[in-house]
Scaffold this active site. Sequence first.
Site, PDB file in Angstrom:
ATOM      1  N   GLU B  56     -10.560 140.029  15.770  1.00  0.00           N
ATOM      2  CA  GLU B  56     -10.985 141.333  15.260  1.00  0.00           C
ATOM      3  C   GLU B  56     -11.372 142.306  16.362  1.00  0.00           C
ATOM      4  O   GLU B  56     -11.089 143.504  16.275  1.00  0.00           O
ATOM      5  CB  GLU B  56     -12.135 141.183  14.260  1.00  0.00           C
ATOM      6  CG  GLU B  56     -11.693 140.672  12.896  1.00  0.00           C
ATOM      7  CD  GLU B  56     -11.521 139.161  12.831  1.00  0.00           C
ATOM      8  OE1 GLU B  56     -11.964 138.471  13.780  1.00  0.00           O
ATOM      9  OE2 GLU B  56     -10.951 138.669  11.838  1.00  0.00           O
ATOM     10  N   HIS B 125     -17.757 137.598   1.608  1.00  0.00           N
ATOM     11  CA  HIS B 125     -16.566 138.326   1.156  1.00  0.00           C
ATOM     12  C   HIS B 125     -16.897 139.279   0.009  1.00  0.00           C
ATOM     13  O   HIS B 125     -16.038 139.577  -0.821  1.00  0.00           O
ATOM     14  CB  HIS B 125     -15.459 137.355   0.711  1.00  0.00           C
ATOM     15  CG  HIS B 125     -14.858 136.552   1.824  1.00  0.00           C
ATOM     16  ND1 HIS B 125     -15.525 135.540   2.460  1.00  0.00           N
ATOM     17  CD2 HIS B 125     -13.645 136.642   2.433  1.00  0.00           C
ATOM     18  CE1 HIS B 125     -14.745 135.017   3.403  1.00  0.00           C
ATOM     19  NE2 HIS B 125     -13.600 135.667   3.413  1.00  0.00           N
TER      20      HIS B 125
END
Lengths: 332, 322
Positions: B56, B125
């Site tokens: 990322e 999430h």
Amino acid sequence: MTTTVPDPALDPAQARDLLRRMQTIRAFESRVEELFKAGELPGFVHSCAGQEATAVGVCSHLTPADYITSTHRGHGHAIAKGISLGAMFAELYGKATGACRGRGGSMHVADFSIGMLGANGIVGGGFGIATGAAFAIRYQRRPDVAVCFFGDGAVNKGTFHESLNFAGVHQLPVVFVCENNRYAQFTAASRTTAVTDISVRAAGYGMVGESLDGNDLLAVLDAAGRAIARARAGEGATLLNMNTYRHSGHYVGDAEEYRSRDEVANTRDTADPVARFARHAVDTGLLTADDVAAVMAEVDEAVAEAHRFALDSPPPDPAGALDDVWTVGVPR
Amino acid sequence: MTFGQATLEAMQFAMDEDPSVVVIGEDISWGGNFGQFRGLVDRYGHDRVVDMPISESLIVALAVGASAAGLKVVASMSFVEFTLGAMDEIVNQASKFRYMFGGQTSVPIVLRASDGIRGSSGAQHSSSLEGMFCNVPGLKVVAPSNGNDAKGLLRAAIADPDPVIYLEHKKITGQRAPVTEGDFTVPLGSAAVVREGTDLTVVSYSNMVNHALVAAEQMATEHGVSVEVIDLRSLIPLDLDTVARSAMKTGAVLAAHESWAVGGFGAEVLAQVREAVPQQSALRTARLGAKTAPIPFSPQLEPAVVPGVAELVTEMRRLLAV
């Protein structure tokens, strides 16, 4: 492992120019250090004195269309890439005429017009940025390269791995240059890094790795020249480990309790890249002692003039403190 | 068409118009986690639709570096929680580049991230993190509530020269609704009054707008209260004028979002509205957001932390004492 360096067959004009550029960095850093210790400069500064050969040797192969990313110890990279000395000195004073209009300071000196994508206060911050610039070069089918300068302290950041892996996968035109000065801030590399020859890591990324004496300008010219030529030819990335040494502390004023006075003095004497190249040039007849003295005087004057420019420059207008947060729109 | 398909159309208009627009992300050539990128690789090829390693930090840094060299990168960050692995690059590089380098450069990148609750996706999430991004000078933050805005805002975000965090709520990514055909933009910084009312203003964004519309209808039918609902669409820049005008009209503002109430963007909106309206105005305000806990997994626990229609109605009734 140190590479054997063939003589790059410099001519006197090139030798003079290389010496002038290295000495410019040295003289700039010396003046900055004096001014900082005298309380003349705001903030804090990291001197790259002692690491001139890496910056000059690598950037000698670059054009303004090529990119570099730099570090918190970035004055030398900016000078070697061709930044205006006056704009840089003014930036260190936070003046309106500074390279970043006084917004960046020593740690964020940049000149995008010549591909100098910024000194960076975040260790390891340049890996992905240089990789991104190389990605763009590839996408745009340009013949240019990106060079990422970083210190041995940065190699344990995750960004090192993430970026070199990607550069390896895509064979990007990027050269990763480790200025291995043996200390990550205050801590010896041997206490924090399992294998201190960083170049061996290249194998894990499918790229060429090479280790060399980063205080030997000729060795740097040679290795960087080959790496940059490979990048331009589409042959992918290179990881260069350049062993060097910083003459000052991590920052100017650092008490340097982590290394002995003897070590510093000995290394300065034996491995000073500027003196070493000057000696080589005189010994091989490229330059005379008078030539060297003339370069020194010329550089002193250039640095003094840059300093005068900084002192004579106006400070930025506080009314502009919110300019350029965005390109479009002004935040509330 | 679905919200996700609407964003796909915006991507195609942007990529057809400007060859410097490149899309990168994990699993991107497979369409991404919610299919919003499906088919792009067939149309534009792997040079322009680039599968990224699970790195990322690199995804964001690559976008920043490529933008310095003339590209416009749209990066899929997948779940918004994954942006946290790149927070250094977002906050220390992308957001500061233009300012810290004295305006020498712009960072025209779009970071697309899926946020919000979808039902038992668990603590890592299900978050909504816009409050963090809104706290950082230099970023712009967009959070559409429907496919039409999603299309127009994405088009505007890609055209914008500054870094934009584009938040797409995963509960509505697959939701179908009419979307205007052809190419259009919804400018950043323009809120929409999605329901007009006179007694109370609900300021919201993302999927909470949809809950607010249901709650507003309930307030009308069950309590005779006329609720105005404002969809901010873009948080930074914030269309304070539209919110303040509504606040002056109704005299009561409820700021509502799915993310945590404490330190959340709702509190910021209320503070700015207070500063914008005349001192003597007797403005009543309240905020509604998630309680201070990570989002739990259990279907019974999730709604105990994250507010929905019922909590909106309760809070509106409390604010108006009805």
